[in-house]
Design a protein around this motif. Structure first.
Motif, PDB file in Angstrom:
ATOM      1  N   MET A   1       0.790  -1.301   0.080  1.00  0.00           N
ATOM      2  CA  MET A   1       0.041   0.013  -0.074  1.00  0.00           C
ATOM      3  C   MET A   1       0.801   1.255  -0.077  1.00  0.00           C
ATOM      4  N   LYS A   2       0.456   2.133  -0.690  1.00  0.00           N
ATOM      5  CA  LYS A   2       1.127   3.550  -0.859  1.00  0.00           C
ATOM      6  C   LYS A   2       0.424   4.420   0.284  1.00  0.00           C
ATOM      7  N   ILE A   3       1.205   5.028   1.216  1.00  0.00           N
ATOM      8  CA  ILE A   3       0.474   5.793   2.196  1.00  0.00           C
ATOM      9  C   ILE A   3       0.962   6.954   2.351  1.00  0.00           C
ATOM     10  N   THR A   4       0.242   8.270   1.808  1.00  0.00           N
ATOM     11  CA  THR A   4       0.573   9.417   1.765  1.00  0.00           C
ATOM     12  C   THR A   4       0.020  10.485   2.831  1.00  0.00           C
ATOM     13  N   TRP A   5       0.756  10.934   3.661  1.00  0.00           N
ATOM     14  CA  TRP A   5       0.458  11.832   4.859  1.00  0.00           C
ATOM     15  C   TRP A   5       0.112  13.194   4.303  1.00  0.00           C
ATOM     16  N   LEU A   6      -1.137  13.664   4.364  1.00  0.00           N
ATOM     17  CA  LEU A   6      -1.780  14.912   3.798  1.00  0.00           C
ATOM     18  C   LEU A   6      -1.398  16.093   4.771  1.00  0.00           C
ATOM     19  N   GLY A   7      -1.371  15.755   6.081  1.00  0.00           N
ATOM     20  CA  GLY A   7      -0.983  16.672   7.359  1.00  0.00           C
ATOM     21  C   GLY A   7      -2.214  16.288   8.424  1.00  0.00           C
ATOM     22  N   HIS A   8      -1.767  16.518   9.644  1.00  0.00           N
ATOM     23  CA  HIS A   8      -2.799  16.461  10.906  1.00  0.00           C
ATOM     24  C   HIS A   8      -3.136  14.598  10.728  1.00  0.00           C
ATOM     25  N   SER A   9      -4.337  14.468  10.639  1.00  0.00           N
ATOM     26  CA  SER A   9      -4.625  13.166  10.696  1.00  0.00           C
ATOM     27  C   SER A   9      -5.007  12.614   9.469  1.00  0.00           C
ATOM     28  N   CYS A  10      -4.668  13.242   8.308  1.00  0.00           N
ATOM     29  CA  CYS A  10      -5.192  12.918   7.096  1.00  0.00           C
ATOM     30  C   CYS A  10      -4.340  12.264   6.296  1.00  0.00           C
ATOM     31  N   PHE A  11      -4.788  10.949   5.869  1.00  0.00           N
ATOM     32  CA  PHE A  11      -3.943  10.221   4.811  1.00  0.00           C
ATOM     33  C   PHE A  11      -4.907   9.715   3.560  1.00  0.00           C
ATOM     34  N   GLY A  17      -4.680   0.636  -7.507  1.00  0.00           N
ATOM     35  CA  GLY A  17      -5.500   1.717  -8.395  1.00  0.00           C
ATOM     36  C   GLY A  17      -6.489   2.366  -7.901  1.00  0.00           C
ATOM     37  N   TYR A  18      -6.793   1.723  -6.419  1.00  0.00           N
ATOM     38  CA  TYR A  18      -8.153   2.408  -5.706  1.00  0.00           C
ATOM     39  C   TYR A  18      -7.357   3.226  -4.578  1.00  0.00           C
ATOM     40  N   GLY A  19      -8.259   4.534  -4.150  1.00  0.00           N
ATOM     41  CA  GLY A  19      -7.676   5.243  -3.089  1.00  0.00           C
ATOM     42  C   GLY A  19      -8.696   5.612  -2.276  1.00  0.00           C
ATOM     43  N   VAL A  36      -6.719  20.548   1.814  1.00  0.00           N
ATOM     44  CA  VAL A  36      -7.001  18.836   1.163  1.00  0.00           C
ATOM     45  C   VAL A  36      -7.613  19.087  -0.194  1.00  0.00           C
ATOM     46  N   ARG A  37      -6.946  18.894  -1.504  1.00  0.00           N
ATOM     47  CA  ARG A  37      -7.762  18.518  -2.494  1.00  0.00           C
ATOM     48  C   ARG A  37      -7.221  17.436  -3.181  1.00  0.00           C
ATOM     49  N   GLU A  38      -8.010  16.192  -3.137  1.00  0.00           N
ATOM     50  CA  GLU A  38      -7.890  14.960  -3.553  1.00  0.00           C
ATOM     51  C   GLU A  38      -8.879  14.278  -4.075  1.00  0.00           C
ATOM     52  N   THR A  39      -8.352  13.308  -4.983  1.00  0.00           N
ATOM     53  CA  THR A  39      -9.293  12.412  -5.674  1.00  0.00           C
ATOM     54  C   THR A  39      -9.220  11.096  -5.152  1.00  0.00           C
ATOM     55  N   ALA A  40     -10.252  10.425  -5.009  1.00  0.00           N
ATOM     56  CA  ALA A  40     -10.262   8.980  -4.213  1.00  0.00           C
ATOM     57  C   ALA A  40     -11.670   8.526  -4.460  1.00  0.00           C
ATOM     58  N   ASP A  41     -11.649   6.978  -4.046  1.00  0.00           N
ATOM     59  CA  ASP A  41     -12.789   6.377  -4.515  1.00  0.00           C
ATOM     60  C   ASP A  41     -13.701   6.246  -3.143  1.00  0.00           C
ATOM     61  N   LYS A  42     -12.979   6.782  -1.761  1.00  0.00           N
ATOM     62  CA  LYS A  42     -13.755   6.515  -0.755  1.00  0.00           C
ATOM     63  C   LYS A  42     -13.204   7.617   0.152  1.00  0.00           C
ATOM     64  N   VAL A  43     -14.067   8.022   0.983  1.00  0.00           N
ATOM     65  CA  VAL A  43     -13.662   8.969   2.338  1.00  0.00           C
ATOM     66  C   VAL A  43     -14.017   8.194   3.604  1.00  0.00           C
ATOM     67  N   LEU A  44     -13.227   8.038   4.601  1.00  0.00           N
ATOM     68  CA  LEU A  44     -13.448   7.849   5.808  1.00  0.00           C
ATOM     69  C   LEU A  44     -13.083   8.596   7.060  1.00  0.00           C
ATOM     70  N   SER A  63     -13.208   3.697  -9.440  1.00  0.00           N
ATOM     71  CA  SER A  63     -12.086   2.785 -10.228  1.00  0.00           C
ATOM     72  C   SER A  63     -12.706   1.471 -10.100  1.00  0.00           C
ATOM     73  N   GLY A  64     -13.735   1.260  -9.942  1.00  0.00           N
ATOM     74  CA  GLY A  64     -14.335  -0.122  -9.980  1.00  0.00           C
ATOM     75  C   GLY A  64     -14.262  -0.850  -8.797  1.00  0.00           C
ATOM     76  N   GLY A  65     -14.359  -2.180  -8.888  1.00  0.00           N
ATOM     77  CA  GLY A  65     -14.371  -2.808  -7.475  1.00  0.00           C
ATOM     78  C   GLY A  65     -13.273  -2.501  -6.464  1.00  0.00           C
ATOM     79  N   ALA A  66     -13.654  -2.437  -5.290  1.00  0.00           N
ATOM     80  CA  ALA A  66     -12.839  -1.913  -4.127  1.00  0.00           C
ATOM     81  C   ALA A  66     -11.772  -3.234  -3.682  1.00  0.00           C
ATOM     82  N   PRO A  67     -10.482  -2.999  -3.865  1.00  0.00           N
ATOM     83  CA  PRO A  67      -9.719  -4.043  -3.352  1.00  0.00           C
ATOM     84  C   PRO A  67      -9.492  -4.246  -1.799  1.00  0.00           C
ATOM     85  N   MET A  68      -9.928  -3.180  -1.224  1.00  0.00           N
ATOM     86  CA  MET A  68      -9.666  -3.198   0.168  1.00  0.00           C
ATOM     87  C   MET A  68     -10.823  -3.589   1.266  1.00  0.00           C
TER      88      MET A  68
END
Length: 206
Positions: A1-11, A17-19, A36-44, A63-68
């Motif tokens: 998995m690729k983990i990107t820290w965007l700041g504070h508690s945001c990753f 291919g799924y974010g 925070v200005r991102e594109t992703a398949d889900k927000v938690l 992006s299609g089916g969620a691998p996670m």
């Protein structure tokens, strides 16, 4: 998995291919951090405070089916069963190869059943700043208990960033023997990544 820290508690966590973006913060809510200005398949979101629930900062893709797979552990934002700050959700992401947990604004100790679910993780994203969450000493105690391979500290005071009442990452790092300081804010975690405390670089707003 690729983990990107965007700041504070945001990753942003990406796999196959799924974010997923976790705990995006509202513009201006975390002094010094880039919006925070991102594109992703889900927000938690771990809870509904403005520095953790800015869903508007994320453009949803498909992006299609969620691998996670996502598992949730319900906890508290304080040590009084939510009387001070309400509830908190721990999110566990599992793509079948790597399993990580985002602890949100954890403010309480975990019971045995909760801790058991967190054992065997490849990575944990954990608050260490105290005041609003567990502090560095409490975080280290929990990390020793669940023993992830990679620990990524978050939700702490940076130089000119964040909240003055929070402790620093150096306060937490002083308790650890395996600290690695990274020059960037991205970390690739595989099943072969060595055990470490990974301190990622803060994205600064110039």
């Amino acid at each position: 998995m690729k983990i990107t820290w965007l700041g504070h508690s945001c990753f942003k966590v990406e796999s196959k291919g799924y974010g997923v973006v976790l705990d995006p913060y509202e513009d201006g809510s975390v002094p010094g951090c880039l919006p925070v200005r991102e594109t992703a398949d889900k927000v938690l979101c771990s809870h509904e405070h403005f520095d953790h629930n800015f869903r508007e900062g994320v453009t949803l893709a498909d992006s299609g089916g969620a691998p996670m797979k996502v598992e949730v552990i319900d906890t508290w934002h304080d040590d009084r069963e939510g009387a001070l700050r309400g509830s908190n959700k721990i999110h566990i992401l599992d793509d079948g190869e790597v399993r990580i947990a985002h602890m949100g604004d954890l403010g309480c100790e975990l019971d045995e059943a909760q801790a058991e679910k967190l054992k065997g993780l490849d990575a944990v994203l954990i608050p260490v700043g105290g005041y609003y969450t567990i502090d560095g000493t409490q975080a280290k105690k929990l990390i020793d208990r669940i023993a992830p391979r990679v620990t990524v500290p978050m939700h702490y005071r940076g130089d000119g960033l964040g909240f003055d009442v929070l402790g620093t990452v150096e306060d937490y790092a002083a308790l650890c023997q395996d600290v690695r300081y990274y020059s960037g804010h991205v970390l690739e975690v595989t099943s072969d990544t060595e055990r470490q405390t990974a301190v990622l670089k803060i994205r600064r707003q110039d």
